[in-house]
Scaffold this motif. Structure first.
Motif, PDB file in Angstrom:
ATOM      1  N   ARG A   1       0.833  -1.202   0.000  1.00  0.00           N
ATOM      2  CA  ARG A   1       0.000   0.000   0.000  1.00  0.00           C
ATOM      3  C   ARG A   1       0.866   1.249   0.000  1.00  0.00           C
ATOM      4  O   ARG A   1       2.081   1.188   0.052  1.00  0.00           O
ATOM      5  N   GLN A   2       0.186   2.405   0.004  1.00  0.00           N
ATOM      6  CA  GLN A   2       0.893   3.681   0.059  1.00  0.00           C
ATOM      7  C   GLN A   2       1.764   3.721   1.311  1.00  0.00           C
ATOM      8  O   GLN A   2       1.360   3.269   2.379  1.00  0.00           O
ATOM      9  N   THR A   3       2.955   4.224   1.176  1.00  0.00           N
ATOM     10  CA  THR A   3       3.899   4.257   2.299  1.00  0.00           C
ATOM     11  C   THR A   3       4.466   5.653   2.491  1.00  0.00           C
ATOM     12  O   THR A   3       4.339   6.525   1.636  1.00  0.00           O
ATOM     13  N   ARG A   4       5.110   5.831   3.618  1.00  0.00           N
ATOM     14  CA  ARG A   4       5.891   7.034   3.923  1.00  0.00           C
ATOM     15  C   ARG A   4       7.270   6.556   4.318  1.00  0.00           C
ATOM     16  O   ARG A   4       7.430   5.479   4.870  1.00  0.00           O
TER      17      ARG A   4
END
Length: 67
Positions: free
Chosen positions: A60-63
């Motif tokens: 999924r979207q990550t930082r």
């Protein structure tokens, strides 16, 4: 410890106890084995879980952060 239910429960309880009722909202688990511990710890704390992995390993979207 992971194969022994009593030892696993005792470990999770011991790791969680200092943080009970402290307002912890997130339990972070580092790489694969940390996920195994962070999830039940988060459950005890009524918190969410953030998996920490190497770049590109999560679906999924990550930082990210450079330390």
């Amino acid at each position: 410890m992971l194969a022994d239910p009593k030892a696993f429960a005792a470990t999770i309880d011991a790791m969680t106890e200092p943080f009970l009722n402290k307002g912890i909202g997130i339990a972070a688990g580092i790489e694969s084995r940390g996920f195994l511990l962070a999830t039940p710890i988060a459950y005890h704390l009524k918190a969410g879980v953030v998996p920490l992995r190497k770049k590109g390993k999560l679906p999924r979207q990550t930082r990210s952060a450079d330390l």
